[in-house]
Design a protein around this motif. Structure first.
Motif, short mmCIF file in Angstrom:
data_model
loop_
_atom_site.label_atom_id
_atom_site.label_comp_id
_atom_site.label_asym_id
_atom_site.label_seq_id
_atom_site.Cartn_x
_atom_site.Cartn_y
_atom_site.Cartn_z
N LEU A 23 32.60 9.27 -8.72
CA LEU A 23 31.36 9.24 -7.94
C LEU A 23 30.21 9.84 -8.74
O LEU A 23 29.09 9.33 -8.74
CB LEU A 23 31.57 10.02 -6.63
N GLU A 27 26.70 8.15 -9.82
CA GLU A 27 25.39 8.76 -9.53
C GLU A 27 24.56 8.89 -10.80
O GLU A 27 23.35 8.70 -10.79
CB GLU A 27 25.59 10.12 -8.87
N ALA A 45 32.78 1.16 -3.85
CA ALA A 45 33.80 2.10 -4.33
C ALA A 45 35.18 1.45 -4.29
O ALA A 45 35.96 1.56 -5.25
CB ALA A 45 33.77 3.37 -3.48
#
Ligand SMILES: [Zn+2]
Length: 256
Positions: A23, A27, A45
């Motif tokens: 993650l 980002e 995801a």
């Protein structure tokens, strides 16, 4: 593999917890994802997990393959799959990653191309089973989500195009009834880009799209995701075709 078995296996992979480190990579390296609706981010995801479970990455010219490389490329590739009934790049086996822009030896032949001089490449997707990318170009293309250039979106659009059997700018469309309008609209805007390019006029769509219909589809895919409002304003019919194909409306996303 039987379809039901594949679907069941993929559903199980999607259920796995998404690693926080992945993650963090998204980002940092996939700023586009922050503009997706929340439900799309969750779907992305899951797609990334399936992609990474099924595709092989190979580092070239000494580049070690890291999770950062795998997740960054996978996330961009999977943006093109959101909402769609697809088989997740079924023919694609390997992603080859070079550290930076790589030279193709002269004389290498691809569809419609014979290179006499060594030629610098950012990426390529000539065959069904391999995509080749330059890592520095992946990062620079991803960093600016408004410039209309993203080599991963470009190369994976070629993959989608090739799923139809030929890289000709006509991917497998969700409905048979769409082909007529697709051919008419993309053909018209391709011809227009070729004309504008011949006259050295600047166009919203990068002139590389005038190379051939396959490049046109890959280039307008980049434009669709990175300059959606401008594309919708200047080429509303083209935007609509891409919106129906990708089943996304990036012009409506916050901040794009
Ligand atoms: Zn291309």
């Amino acid at each position: 593999m039987f379809g039901w078995f594949k679907r069941r296996r993929r559903a199980a992979i999607r259920q796995r917890p998404f690693p926080p480190a992945w993650l963090a990579i998204i980002e940092k390296n996939v700023p586009y994802a922050a503009h997706l609706p929340v439900a799309d981010r969750a779907e992305l995801a899951g797609q990334v997990q399936v992609f990474l479970a099924e595709k092989r990455f190979e580092g070239c010219a000494g580049l070690p393959i890291t999770d950062e490389i795998r997740v960054t490329i996978a996330a961009h590739a999977c943006i093109l799959l959101l909402h769609r009934q697809t088989d997740d790049y079924p023919d694609l086996m390997s992603i080859l990653v070079y550290p930076s822009t790589y030279l193709v030896p002269g004389g290498r032949v691809g569809p419609g191309l014979i290179a006499d001089e060594p030629e610098a490449r950012l990426g390529e997707s000539w065959t069904h089973d391999v995509v080749v990318l330059a890592w520095d170009s992946v990062l620079s293309g991803a960093a600016d989500i408004h410039d209309g250039h993203n080599v991963v979106l470009h190369e994976f659009a070629h993959q989608l195009d090739q799923e139809s059997g030929a890289g000709d700018g006509a991917p497998v469309l969700p409905r048979r009834s769409m082909y007529l309008a697709w051919g008419r609209v993309l053909g018209h805007d391709y011809d227009e880009l070729v004309r504008e390019t011949l006259h050295h006029h600047r166009e919203l769509i990068d002139r590389y799209g005038a190379t051939n219909p396959a490049e046109f589809f890959a280039v307008v895919t980049e434009t669709f995701f990175e300059k959606p409002r401008q594309l919708r304003a200047k080429h509303p019919d083209l935007y609509l075709q891409l919106q129906q194909f990708y089943q996304q409306d990036p012009a409506a996303f916050e901040g794009l």
